[in-house]
Design a protein around this motif. Structure first.
Motif, PDB file in Angstrom:
ATOM      1  N   ASN A 107       0.793  -1.234   0.000  1.00  0.00           N
ATOM      2  CA  ASN A 107       0.000   0.000   0.000  1.00  0.00           C
ATOM      3  C   ASN A 107       0.824   1.282   0.000  1.00  0.00           C
ATOM      4  OD1 ASN A 107      -2.502  -1.465   0.160  1.00  0.00           O
ATOM      5  ND2 ASN A 107      -1.888  -1.954   2.257  1.00  0.00           N
ATOM      6  N   ILE A 108       2.017   1.192  -0.527  1.00  0.00           N
ATOM      7  CA  ILE A 108       2.805   2.420  -0.659  1.00  0.00           C
ATOM      8  C   ILE A 108       3.320   2.538  -2.096  1.00  0.00           C
ATOM      9  CG2 ILE A 108       3.584   2.373   1.751  1.00  0.00           C
ATOM     10  CD1 ILE A 108       6.384   1.488   0.543  1.00  0.00           C
ATOM     11  N   SER A 153       9.254  -8.922  -2.328  1.00  0.00           N
ATOM     12  CA  SER A 153       9.095 -10.352  -2.212  1.00  0.00           C
ATOM     13  C   SER A 153       7.963 -10.604  -1.220  1.00  0.00           C
ATOM     14  CB  SER A 153      10.427 -10.933  -1.708  1.00  0.00           C
ATOM     15  OG  SER A 153      10.368 -12.310  -1.655  1.00  0.00           O
ATOM     16  N   GLU A 154       6.904 -11.280  -1.647  1.00  0.00           N
ATOM     17  CA  GLU A 154       5.701 -11.486  -0.821  1.00  0.00           C
ATOM     18  C   GLU A 154       5.211 -10.182  -0.204  1.00  0.00           C
ATOM     19  OE1 GLU A 154       7.091 -14.572   1.700  1.00  0.00           O
ATOM     20  OE2 GLU A 154       7.201 -15.972   0.020  1.00  0.00           O
ATOM     21  N   GLY A 155       5.162  -9.117  -1.040  1.00  0.00           N
ATOM     22  CA  GLY A 155       4.628  -7.845  -0.571  1.00  0.00           C
ATOM     23  C   GLY A 155       5.528  -7.084   0.381  1.00  0.00           C
ATOM     24  N   LYS A 156       6.783  -7.499   0.451  1.00  0.00           N
ATOM     25  CA  LYS A 156       7.686  -6.857   1.410  1.00  0.00           C
ATOM     26  C   LYS A 156       9.026  -6.544   0.762  1.00  0.00           C
ATOM     27  CE  LYS A 156       6.620  -9.620   5.432  1.00  0.00           C
ATOM     28  NZ  LYS A 156       7.284 -10.730   6.096  1.00  0.00           N
ATOM     29  N   GLY A 187       7.762   7.991   3.855  1.00  0.00           N
ATOM     30  CA  GLY A 187       7.150   7.673   2.568  1.00  0.00           C
ATOM     31  C   GLY A 187       6.016   8.636   2.321  1.00  0.00           C
ATOM     32  N   SER A 188       5.497   8.660   1.082  1.00  0.00           N
ATOM     33  CA  SER A 188       4.446   9.639   0.794  1.00  0.00           C
ATOM     34  C   SER A 188       3.067   9.134   1.219  1.00  0.00           C
ATOM     35  CB  SER A 188       4.467  10.007  -0.691  1.00  0.00           C
ATOM     36  OG  SER A 188       4.189   8.862  -1.458  1.00  0.00           O
ATOM     37  N   PHE A 245       3.890   1.396   7.218  1.00  0.00           N
ATOM     38  CA  PHE A 245       4.495   0.355   6.366  1.00  0.00           C
ATOM     39  C   PHE A 245       5.792  -0.208   6.932  1.00  0.00           C
ATOM     40  CE2 PHE A 245       8.068   2.556   4.267  1.00  0.00           C
ATOM     41  CZ  PHE A 245       7.808   3.867   4.672  1.00  0.00           C
ATOM     42  N   ILE A 246       6.363   0.464   7.931  1.00  0.00           N
ATOM     43  CA  ILE A 246       7.638  -0.015   8.492  1.00  0.00           C
ATOM     44  C   ILE A 246       7.317  -1.015   9.603  1.00  0.00           C
ATOM     45  CG2 ILE A 246       9.850   0.645   9.493  1.00  0.00           C
ATOM     46  CD1 ILE A 246       9.048   3.586   8.506  1.00  0.00           C
ATOM     47  N   LYS A 247       7.466  -2.293   9.300  1.00  0.00           N
ATOM     48  CA  LYS A 247       7.029  -3.343  10.220  1.00  0.00           C
ATOM     49  C   LYS A 247       8.061  -3.647  11.298  1.00  0.00           C
ATOM     50  CE  LYS A 247       3.206  -3.796   8.201  1.00  0.00           C
ATOM     51  NZ  LYS A 247       2.061  -3.140   8.836  1.00  0.00           N
ATOM     52  N   TYR A 248       9.305  -3.473  10.943  1.00  0.00           N
ATOM     53  CA  TYR A 248      10.356  -3.833  11.906  1.00  0.00           C
ATOM     54  C   TYR A 248      11.575  -2.982  11.604  1.00  0.00           C
ATOM     55  CZ  TYR A 248      13.738  -6.631  14.525  1.00  0.00           C
ATOM     56  OH  TYR A 248      14.696  -7.045  15.414  1.00  0.00           O
ATOM     57  N   PHE A 249      12.188  -2.491  12.658  1.00  0.00           N
ATOM     58  CA  PHE A 249      13.399  -1.688  12.500  1.00  0.00           C
ATOM     59  C   PHE A 249      14.368  -2.018  13.628  1.00  0.00           C
ATOM     60  CE2 PHE A 249      15.980   2.016  13.585  1.00  0.00           C
ATOM     61  CZ  PHE A 249      16.578   2.271  12.367  1.00  0.00           C
ATOM     62  N   LYS A 250      15.612  -2.234  13.250  1.00  0.00           N
ATOM     63  CA  LYS A 250      16.634  -2.495  14.270  1.00  0.00           C
ATOM     64  C   LYS A 250      17.925  -1.840  13.824  1.00  0.00           C
ATOM     65  CE  LYS A 250      19.151  -6.330  16.402  1.00  0.00           C
ATOM     66  NZ  LYS A 250      19.409  -7.764  16.367  1.00  0.00           N
ATOM     67  N   ILE A 251      18.579  -1.169  14.735  1.00  0.00           N
ATOM     68  CA  ILE A 251      19.903  -0.619  14.419  1.00  0.00           C
ATOM     69  C   ILE A 251      20.852  -0.996  15.546  1.00  0.00           C
ATOM     70  CG2 ILE A 251      19.265   1.698  15.298  1.00  0.00           C
ATOM     71  CD1 ILE A 251      21.183   2.846  13.132  1.00  0.00           C
ATOM     72  N   ASN A 252      21.973  -1.571  15.162  1.00  0.00           N
ATOM     73  CA  ASN A 252      22.890  -2.180  16.131  1.00  0.00           C
ATOM     74  C   ASN A 252      24.318  -1.764  15.785  1.00  0.00           C
ATOM     75  OD1 ASN A 252      22.783  -5.569  17.464  1.00  0.00           O
ATOM     76  ND2 ASN A 252      24.175  -3.911  17.945  1.00  0.00           N
ATOM     77  N   SER A 253      25.022  -1.196  16.741  1.00  0.00           N
ATOM     78  CA  SER A 253      26.380  -0.774  16.398  1.00  0.00           C
ATOM     79  C   SER A 253      27.302  -1.983  16.270  1.00  0.00           C
ATOM     80  CB  SER A 253      26.932   0.238  17.397  1.00  0.00           C
ATOM     81  OG  SER A 253      27.307  -0.402  18.576  1.00  0.00           O
TER      82      SER A 253
END
Ligand code: FRU
Length: 483
Positions: free
Chosen positions: A367-368, A420-423, A463-464, A469-477
């Protein structure tokens, strides 16, 4: 307050000083990964080539061993490979150790004539002696005749050398690494042909989830890459000890970014766990000599494990960061957002400012129409953009900070991608002055260098559309001091 950026990577290999290009002689022996590379010890630009040597037990902490091969009467020491001669076919064995044998190109500087030569080590790679009968393969009258990659071909009990010859590769066989016989050629009129073929590699790989084996042929090409300049293509097919047959019906690129060249794989890892591990030079010949580092120039990609997968009736290489990288991930310096978001905004973030991290982002694209990932510092930024209508992921370095040294460096870098599979799942591996994007589990890769005056400290995804739409986010040093 903006803090000056140090451009040197923390967990990618870079030389302490002076110029580096292609990885060479990658061989695993007795618990140690050996890496040699094209090196010019007297300056930060390409010059008479040597093989410098460095070793590691985990692919990330490297101990430099100095120069293994110096230029000589036969020429500069150009790219090549190394093998473990377990059966002592070449006769170099002098003690309990298996001889390690390097097969490299001698490049005569006055006439550009290229021949193939040997050097060997009987002390597990500590010291190297050039073979007195060099060269072992004479030049047949073709200027571009280089970069031998040798493997042991079990079914025919022969060594096979894959050699780059102008616009194709030639396969030679040998019982002893010394006497070589031309078996066949592959490539004229095949694949990308926008430049000279260089640095080939040929190896078998098992198809994931089956016991089928396919042969993979990597070929670097300069110029003629998908985003300009140098890049590496690959073919998938079969090899019977004589002939390589490709099943490709389109050109396949190892990397759809712009800074991954001359990459090949380690030999003899079967002694450890049978992985197929790739390493490339993280630059592009178009501007490699102009990048703004001081006192040193050149860095390698992260080591990537290759998988052969099947998708829509096609065979594809998928690239994964080697598992050893997990040992460098900080346990404390990590941020996870696992409830769906419309956007993510990190300002003055310590992980981003640290400059070496792994971000994992899973986005639902049903949907984006687009999204934009931006990281920067208010004055300088780099953008990653998805455009669903055109099915592209692009990277824009034009405002990254230091980009004026070359026109191509400022150009948008584009890659075709399909959800891939909508992602779309992106892994962003950032190390001070480089970004490697693994797309949907590494089915595509985009590697780019980026340079800035100041440290980046912000990271955003937007996004516009108004969707979460952002299902998962991880940031790791990623901290190299952690073992
Ligand atoms: C590829 C290459 C090789 C050659 C070497 C010289 O980057 O041009 O073909 O052996 O670099 O440094």
């Amino acid at each position: 307050v903006l803090k000056h950026r140090n451009l040197r990577p923390l967990f990618h290999y870079s030389p302490q000083e002076n110029w580096m290009n292609d990885p060479n002689g990658m061989v695993y022996y007795d618990g140690v990964y050996h890496l040699f590379y094209q090196y010019y010890p007297d300056g930060t630009n390409w010059g008479p080539m040597h093989w410098a040597h460095t070793v590691s037990t985990d692919l990330f902490h490297w101990e430099d061993k100095g120069i293994a091969l110096y230029p000589d009467d036969m020429g500069y020491i150009f790219s090549g490979s190394a093998v473990v001669d377990k059966n002592n076919t070449a006769g170099f064995k002098s003690n309990d150790n298996d001889p390690l044998v390097a097969i490299f190109t001698h490049h005569k500087s006055n006439n550009g004539l290229q021949t193939q030569s040997l050097a060997y080590s009987t002390d597990k790679g500590e010291t190297w002696t050039k073979y007195e009968g060099n060269p072992v393969l004479e030049n047949p009258g073709i200027v571009d005749f280089r970069d031998p990659k040798v493997i042991w071909h079990e079914p025919t009990q022969k060594w096979i050398m894959t050699l780059a010859v102008l616009d194709h590769v030639s396969f030679y066989s040998s019982p002893n690494l010394i006497d070589w016989h031309l078996e066949s050629e592959f490539g004229a009129g095949r694949g990308a042909q926008g430049g000279v073929w260089e640095c080939p590699d040929l190896f078998p790989l098992q198809v994931e989830g089956s016991d089928e084996i396919k042969w993979v042929l990597l070929v670097s090409i300069n110029p003629g890459g998908p985003n300009g300049g140098s890049a590496t293509q690959y073919f998938i097919g079969s090899f019977d000890g004589t002939t390589f047959t490709s099943e490709n019906n389109e050109i396949k690129w190892v990397d759809n970014g712009i800074d991954n060249y001359a990459g090949v794989t380690w030999s003899n890892i079967s002694e450890k766990d049978g992985r197929r591990i790739f390493l490339g030079w993280m630059s592009n010949w178009i501007y490699a000599g102009a990048t703004p580092t001081e006192g040193w120039r050149g860095e390698m990609t992260i080591p990537l494990e290759l998988k052969l997968i099947q998708k829509n009736d096609q065979y594809l290489l998928a690239f994964e960061a080697v598992a050893e990288l997990n040992n460098l991930m900080s346990d404390d310096d990590v941020l996870i957002i696992d409830t769906p978001q419309k956007s993510i905004e990190l300002e003055n973030n310590s992980i981003v400012e640290y400059g070496s991290y792994w971000a994992e982002i899973e986005m639902e694209t049903e949907n984006i129409n687009d999204f934009e990932i931006k990281t920067g510092n208010g004055l300088e930024s780099i953008f990653i953009r998805f455009d669903k209508v055109n099915s592209t992921l692009s990277i824009d370095r034009s405002e990254c900070g230091i980009s004026d040294f070359d026109q191509l460096f400022k150009k948008e870098i584009k890659c075709d991608i399909q959800p891939s599979e909508g992602k779309i799942v992106l892994d962003l591996i950032v190390d001070q002055s480089s970004l490697e994007i693994l797309i949907n589990g590494g089915e595509k890769v985009m590697t780019v260098l980026f340079f800035s005056e100041y440290k980046y400290n912000s990271f955003s995804i937007s996004g516009s559309s108004n969707n979460s739409f952002i299902k998962y986010f991880k940031i790791n040093s990623i901290q190299k001091s952690v073992n």
